[in-house]
Design a protein around this motif. Structure first.
Motif, short mmCIF file in Angstrom:
data_model
loop_
_atom_site.label_atom_id
_atom_site.label_comp_id
_atom_site.label_asym_id
_atom_site.label_seq_id
_atom_site.Cartn_x
_atom_site.Cartn_y
_atom_site.Cartn_z
N THR A 65 -2.28 -12.22 -21.56
CA THR A 65 -3.02 -13.45 -21.28
C THR A 65 -2.48 -14.20 -20.07
O THR A 65 -3.25 -14.73 -19.25
CB THR A 65 -2.98 -14.39 -22.52
OG1 THR A 65 -3.52 -13.70 -23.64
CG2 THR A 65 -3.78 -15.66 -22.27
N TYR A 66 -1.16 -14.26 -19.94
CA TYR A 66 -0.56 -15.16 -18.96
C TYR A 66 0.11 -14.48 -17.76
O TYR A 66 0.26 -15.10 -16.70
CB TYR A 66 0.48 -16.04 -19.64
CG TYR A 66 -0.12 -17.09 -20.56
CD1 TYR A 66 -0.71 -18.24 -20.04
CD2 TYR A 66 -0.09 -16.93 -21.93
CE1 TYR A 66 -1.25 -19.20 -20.88
CE2 TYR A 66 -0.62 -17.89 -22.78
CZ TYR A 66 -1.21 -19.03 -22.25
OH TYR A 66 -1.75 -19.97 -23.07
N ALA B 89 1.49 -7.34 -15.49
CA ALA B 89 2.42 -7.10 -16.60
C ALA B 89 2.62 -5.61 -16.82
O ALA B 89 1.65 -4.85 -16.90
CB ALA B 89 1.90 -7.76 -17.87
N LYS B 90 3.89 -5.21 -16.93
CA LYS B 90 4.24 -3.82 -17.19
C LYS B 90 5.12 -3.75 -18.43
O LYS B 90 6.08 -4.51 -18.56
CB LYS B 90 4.96 -3.21 -16.00
CG LYS B 90 4.09 -3.11 -14.75
CD LYS B 90 4.86 -2.49 -13.59
CE LYS B 90 3.96 -2.40 -12.35
NZ LYS B 90 4.69 -1.82 -11.19
N GLY C 175 7.94 -5.10 -25.17
CA GLY C 175 8.49 -5.95 -24.13
C GLY C 175 7.75 -5.74 -22.83
O GLY C 175 7.37 -4.59 -22.49
N TYR C 176 7.51 -6.82 -22.09
CA TYR C 176 6.73 -6.76 -20.86
C TYR C 176 7.39 -7.62 -19.78
O TYR C 176 8.01 -8.65 -20.09
CB TYR C 176 5.30 -7.30 -21.09
CG TYR C 176 4.56 -6.61 -22.20
CD1 TYR C 176 3.70 -5.56 -21.94
CD2 TYR C 176 4.72 -7.04 -23.52
CE1 TYR C 176 3.01 -4.92 -22.98
CE2 TYR C 176 4.04 -6.41 -24.55
CZ TYR C 176 3.18 -5.36 -24.28
OH TYR C 176 2.52 -4.75 -25.30
N THR C 177 7.21 -7.23 -18.54
CA THR C 177 7.63 -8.05 -17.40
C THR C 177 6.45 -8.19 -16.44
O THR C 177 5.74 -7.22 -16.17
CB THR C 177 8.82 -7.42 -16.66
OG1 THR C 177 9.95 -7.36 -17.54
CG2 THR C 177 9.21 -8.26 -15.44
N GLY C 178 6.27 -9.41 -15.96
CA GLY C 178 5.22 -9.68 -14.99
C GLY C 178 5.56 -10.96 -14.25
O GLY C 178 6.72 -11.39 -14.23
N SER C 179 4.57 -11.58 -13.64
CA SER C 179 4.82 -12.83 -12.91
C SER C 179 3.92 -13.93 -13.44
O SER C 179 2.79 -13.69 -13.86
CB SER C 179 4.59 -12.64 -11.41
OG SER C 179 3.24 -12.30 -11.14
N GLU D 7 9.09 -14.26 -11.79
CA GLU D 7 9.20 -13.09 -12.66
C GLU D 7 9.64 -13.54 -14.05
O GLU D 7 10.64 -14.25 -14.20
CB GLU D 7 10.22 -12.10 -12.09
CG GLU D 7 10.24 -10.78 -12.87
CD GLU D 7 11.25 -9.78 -12.33
OE1 GLU D 7 10.84 -8.63 -12.09
OE2 GLU D 7 12.42 -10.16 -12.18
N VAL D 8 8.91 -13.10 -15.06
CA VAL D 8 9.18 -13.49 -16.44
C VAL D 8 9.03 -12.25 -17.33
O VAL D 8 8.15 -11.43 -17.10
CB VAL D 8 8.20 -14.58 -16.94
CG1 VAL D 8 8.50 -14.97 -18.38
CG2 VAL D 8 8.26 -15.81 -16.04
N SER D 9 9.88 -12.14 -18.33
CA SER D 9 9.72 -11.09 -19.34
C SER D 9 9.40 -11.73 -20.69
O SER D 9 9.82 -12.85 -20.97
CB SER D 9 10.98 -10.24 -19.46
OG SER D 9 11.21 -9.48 -18.29
N ILE D 10 8.66 -10.98 -21.49
CA ILE D 10 8.30 -11.42 -22.83
C ILE D 10 8.57 -10.25 -23.78
O ILE D 10 8.10 -9.13 -23.52
CB ILE D 10 6.83 -11.85 -22.93
CG1 ILE D 10 6.51 -12.95 -21.90
CG2 ILE D 10 6.50 -12.33 -24.34
CD1 ILE D 10 5.03 -13.29 -21.79
N MET D 11 9.32 -10.51 -24.84
CA MET D 11 9.67 -9.44 -25.77
C MET D 11 9.76 -9.99 -27.18
O MET D 11 10.25 -11.10 -27.39
CB MET D 11 11.02 -8.82 -25.37
CG MET D 11 11.45 -7.66 -26.24
SD MET D 11 13.03 -6.96 -25.70
CE MET D 11 13.23 -5.66 -26.93
N GLY D 12 9.31 -9.22 -28.16
CA GLY D 12 9.45 -9.62 -29.55
C GLY D 12 10.90 -9.57 -29.99
O GLY D 12 11.72 -8.83 -29.43
#
Length: 233
Positions: free
Chosen positions: A32-33, A37-38, A48-52, A57-62
């Motif tokens: 969504t944000y 995202a990869k 887990g994902y990293t994108g912008s 640069e931000v990562s999101i992970m459970g």
């Protein structure tokens, strides 16, 4: 540079990681944000994902549920992948009449019934607190967005179905705003490794009014908390 729980290569994870408990919420957030995202992790379906986001640069992970789980993932992120900041974005149950469904709690510190800090062999009881710099930014953004928020202490518990039915009242009498199951371990791990951590919680149910939200709402609708976390990342 894979760990037992993370298959990411060196450089695939940003310095700041947002950590919802639910890996499906991590996927929703990333899709969504984040731009471009990869996915960097699929081990045990802990996505887990990293994108912008707005050029950052931000990562999101459970993180999974409970202190043992977030203790593993946060330790590996901090110690093996060079992560500096972890912002937990989770849900909680409210202990207080004035802390309503969908309000945001910006966590200042944690009480716990866990023995997570036993490993540090401290001669007393460790008080786990968030990073003030991140907390200050979160409060400023909550004001700017005009959302209902509270700053204070919460309970990080090892127990979801508690045999002591009076447990919520006891913790509420000591000023705890609500209960979740992860932040104490996150804050303690950050302190031990000289890193930074913060928790933002959206109230998903009330132990006072007995109101609650649905699983789908918890996964996809708590966007105010998510956007605050992304802005301070």
């Amino acid at each position: 540079m894979a760990t037992p729980h993370n298959e990411a290569a060196t450089g695939e994870i940003a310095k700041t990681v947002l950590m919802p408990g639910d890996p499906l919420r991590a996927k929703f957030l990333a899709m969504t944000y984040l731009e471009d995202a990869k996915q960097f992790n699929n081990v045990r379906n802990m996505f887990g994902y990293t994108g912008s986001y707005k050029g950052k640069e931000v990562s999101i992970m459970g993180s999974g549920m409970g202190m043992p789980s977030i203790g593993i993932y946060s330790h590996e992120l901090y110690s093996q992948y060079g992560v500096e900041n972890i912002i937990r974005i989770g849900t909680c149950g409210s202990f207080k009449k004035h802390v309503h469904l969908r309000d945001i709690i910006i966590v200042q510190g944690c009480c716990t019934d866990s023995n997570f800090a036993y490993q540090f062999e401290l001669p007393g009881v460790y008080s786990a607190i968030s990073d003030y710099g991140l907390l200050e930014k979160a409060v400023a953004l909550a004001k700017e967005k005009n959302v209902n928020y509270h700053v204070g202490n919460i309970l990080s518990s090892d127990i979801f179905y508690h045999a002591d039915k009076n447990s919520p009242e006891k913790w509420a009498s000591m000023g705890c705003l609500g209960v979740e199951m992860e932040s104490y371990a996150l804050f303690a791990t950050a302190a031990y490794l000289n890193k930074r951590a913060l928790t933002l919680l959206t109230v998903s149910d009330s132990l006072v009014s007995k109101e609650e939200t649905t699983p789908e709402e918890r996964e996809k609708s708590f966007t105010a908390m998510m956007e605050i976390a992304l802005e301070i990342a």
